[in-house]
Enzyme design. Structure first.
Site, PDB file in Angstrom:
ATOM      1  CB  CYS A 118      51.182   2.045 -19.162  1.00  0.00           C
ATOM      2  SG  CYS A 118      49.501   1.396 -19.077  1.00  0.00           S
ATOM      3  CG  HIS A 120      48.444   5.811 -22.918  1.00  0.00           C
ATOM      4  ND1 HIS A 120      49.746   5.365 -22.888  1.00  0.00           N
ATOM      5  CD2 HIS A 120      47.799   5.155 -21.921  1.00  0.00           C
ATOM      6  CE1 HIS A 120      49.885   4.478 -21.905  1.00  0.00           C
ATOM      7  NE2 HIS A 120      48.712   4.343 -21.314  1.00  0.00           N
ATOM      8  CD  GLU A 121      44.520   6.496 -20.356  1.00  0.00           C
ATOM      9  OE1 GLU A 121      43.982   5.376 -20.211  1.00  0.00           O
ATOM     10  OE2 GLU A 121      45.571   6.811 -19.766  1.00  0.00           O
ATOM     11  CG  HIS A 127      44.645   1.520 -21.841  1.00  0.00           C
ATOM     12  ND1 HIS A 127      45.316   0.339 -21.611  1.00  0.00           N
ATOM     13  CD2 HIS A 127      45.402   2.479 -21.260  1.00  0.00           C
ATOM     14  CE1 HIS A 127      46.433   0.565 -20.937  1.00  0.00           C
ATOM     15  NE2 HIS A 127      46.508   1.870 -20.715  1.00  0.00           N
TER      16      HIS A 127
END
EC number: 3.5.1.88
Length: 188
Positions: A106, A148-149, A152
């Site tokens: 990350c 992953h994003e 976030h």
């Protein structure tokens, strides 16, 4: 503006670190698709490029908007670049679900990597930089990037998905190289 324009404009911004509150809370939906968003996207692409990233969520540069950019390869090695506002990720279920244990890092914890199992494909729905609906299905780095994003955007860092021991090791790995990443990294 088109992605090709967003890629050539913008200024790299400092990437904030895990522990900063904006990274651990859900982002606000994007409702305005005007020039302010376009400027933010250009800065996000510049930041991601400077950091050699696969993708970047707005929260990683301190902006609590539900948008991320990506610039990475899919399951067949094709480079894909784009924007997703207000993302929602659909993952395969039951017999279609195959997990791949792969190395993940990350940009908000630079220099630290560990294996994390994620589904091999994902479908990301949302809006493009103009507000038009989009839906993209991908595997490879891009499919992992979508997961992953979008994490976030939902206030989750990938360390939250790790067992305690593995997460602590990830922090130790980052601490060993943290002097290479100043508070202003990757902006100069």
């Amino acid at each position: 503006m088109p992605v090709s324009e967003l890629l050539r404009l913008g200024t790299a911004q400092p990437i904030i670190r895990w522990g900063t509150p904006v990274l651990h809370a859900p982002a606000r939906p994007v409702t305005e698709f005007g020039s302010d968003l376009q400027d933010l996207l250009a800065d996000m692409f510049a930041t991601n490029t400077a950091a050699h990233g696969a993708g970047l969520a707005a929260q990683q540069i301190g902006v609590d908007l539900a948008v991320f950019i990506y610039d990475c390869t899919d399951e067949v090695g094709t480079q894909r670049t784009g924007v997703v506002c207000n993302p929602v990720v659909d993952l395969p279920e039951a017999v279609d679900r195959q997990l791949v244990d792969d190395c993940e890092g990350c940009l908000s914890l630079p220099g630290a990597y560990t294996d994390l199992a994620r589904p091999d494909f994902s479908t990301c729905r949302g809006n493009d930089q103009y507000g038009n609906p989009i839906e993209i299905t991908a595997g490879g780095t891009l499919g992992r990037c979508f997961q992953h994003e979008t994490d976030h955007i939902n206030g989750i860092v990938f360390g939250d998905r790790l067992p305690t021991r593995k997460r602590k090791q990830l922090y130790r790995d980052h601490d060993e190289v943290s002097d290479q990443y100043t508070a202003h990294w990757p902006a100069c």
